[in-house]
Scaffold this motif. Sequence first.
Motif: not given
Length: 159
Positions: A20-22, A29-39, A41-46, A154-158
Amino acid sequence: MFDPTTFTGFHTWLSLLALASGAVTLAGLLSRRVPRGWTGAFLAFAIATSVTGYGFPMTGVITPAQVVGALALAILAAALLARHGRRPATYAACLVASEYLLAFVAVAQAFQKVPALAALGQGGFGAAQLIVLAGFLVLGVAVVRRFRGRALRPFRQVA
């Protein structure tokens, strides 16, 4: 169903949370954003999913699950190195590959546990995996193209 208080249930919940978090991370990422919190969580859960996969009883023979787990951990390590090495296209590709492996295992588990899917046999399983692979290849190419040649900062961070 499954009992979340067992080791198998815990491992299953980690896998579902990683998937889900992935999905949210890849959508960002498809919208050129790096959603820090979700990313994060994804890395930790994976990582937790792959590590807990080695907590199941071993038979002395290397299983396909152990090979997929080792590959997943290597990809996640590469993602972390690419993130800190400011290689956004590699980072994005690793995130997609990691999510693919989670989806691959989810499909395999579904074909083992859901009688209607099991009735489709190896042909149905192969077709389902081919569809999943094709989808992730298209997604991977799209995500990597968005980040090729860009600096990571320069990534827009969310949040």
